[in-house]
Write an enzyme that holds these catalytic residues in place. Sequence first.
Site: not given
Ligand code: WQD
Length: 323
Positions: A11, A35, A74, A76, A117, A144, A148, A220, A282-283, A285
């Site tokens: 992506y 992927t 490349a 995970r 990341s 993860y 990194k 975020r 969610r754990a 966050d």
């Molecule tokens: C965003 C917000 C969730 C799903 C992750 C990785 C990080 C980076 C980016 C790669 C959070 C909330 C999510 C849902 C929700 N990846 N949420 N309902 O966790 O901020 O970051 O991706 O490098 O390392 O940890 O991204 O998109 O999962 O969540 O409420 O069904 O949306 O709690 O606050 P995250 P996310």
Amino acid sequence: MTWLITGGAGYIGAHIVRTAIADGHEVVVLDDLSTGVAAKLPGGVPLITANLKDHKAVEQTFIDHQISGVVHLAARKQVGESVERPLYYWEENVGGLTNLLFSMQQHNVKNLVFSSSAAVYGQPDLAESETIQESLTCNPINPYGATKLAGEWMANALVNSDEFKVAALRYFNVAGAAADDLGDTFALNLIPIVMQAIKAGSEPKVFGTDYPTTDGTCIRDYIHVQDLAEAHVAAMKLVSSSDPSFQAINLGTGKGTSVLEVIEVIREVTGREIQPTLSERRAGDPPSLVANATLAAQALNWTSRFTLREMVESAWSAWQHQH
Ligand code: WQD
């Protein structure tokens, strides 16, 4: 000057490939297509279908192509999976990078743009209005993020030993698409998850509504994948022209958006009614993760251009195209 882009059929990687070519660079892609999707690559781009753990294939790539720099994506990238299968993450992400660095060293290739990341920061204890600077102590809270950070350390060590020039780009929350065929095909992050729920007629979940933020949901920093790709091309130029050095650079917009605000924009863009289920936290966050984007502006002469609305519009268009 040819750049090897590992993970270039993914992506984010496919956006970087197209942006680098448009900027006049020659590219070669190595991707195991676990992927990634070969069809995302423009015609004429050489694709080596291999995993980075395959030392012979990596070495052969450097023998066959006059590579002068590497953009390394490349890896995970699923946080939850990394908790369940930590050794797999260390093997793939750190093992793969080790092979790549050996071949770079062997072939005297010193320019590296590394896909890192915001997960390296872990759960920083910041006031709500504070953004994250690169100087903050890294303290990843999942395998993860740890892989990194270990990757950053490995690359950094080669600055001293082999005069490498490294930009470690710490991505915040990447979203959107530059074209309909470049959308994120997986529903693993908030925006695609909500779009999938709309298509399925189900209710997306909001994880936690009691955070110490304005509306109680997590904040975020969402960045358009095309902005991210352009920052990579700027980083390719930075490492090519700099002295041996290691620079960790945040890639975000500097602007925070809550989960409920994101869902509201999705509602506006799609015109669909969305009734999210308000769920437990969610754990793992952190309440708020917003980049300080000052260093990126200075070092890369780059700032993000796209708004959250543009991310959602382009993601929705690509999502409908693909599903
Ligand atoms: C965003 C917000 C969730 C799903 C992750 C990785 C990080 C980076 C980016 C790669 C959070 C909330 C999510 C849902 C929700 N990846 N949420 N309902 O966790 O901020 O970051 O991706 O490098 O390392 O940890 O991204 O998109 O999962 O969540 O409420 O069904 O949306 O709690 O606050 P995250 P996310």
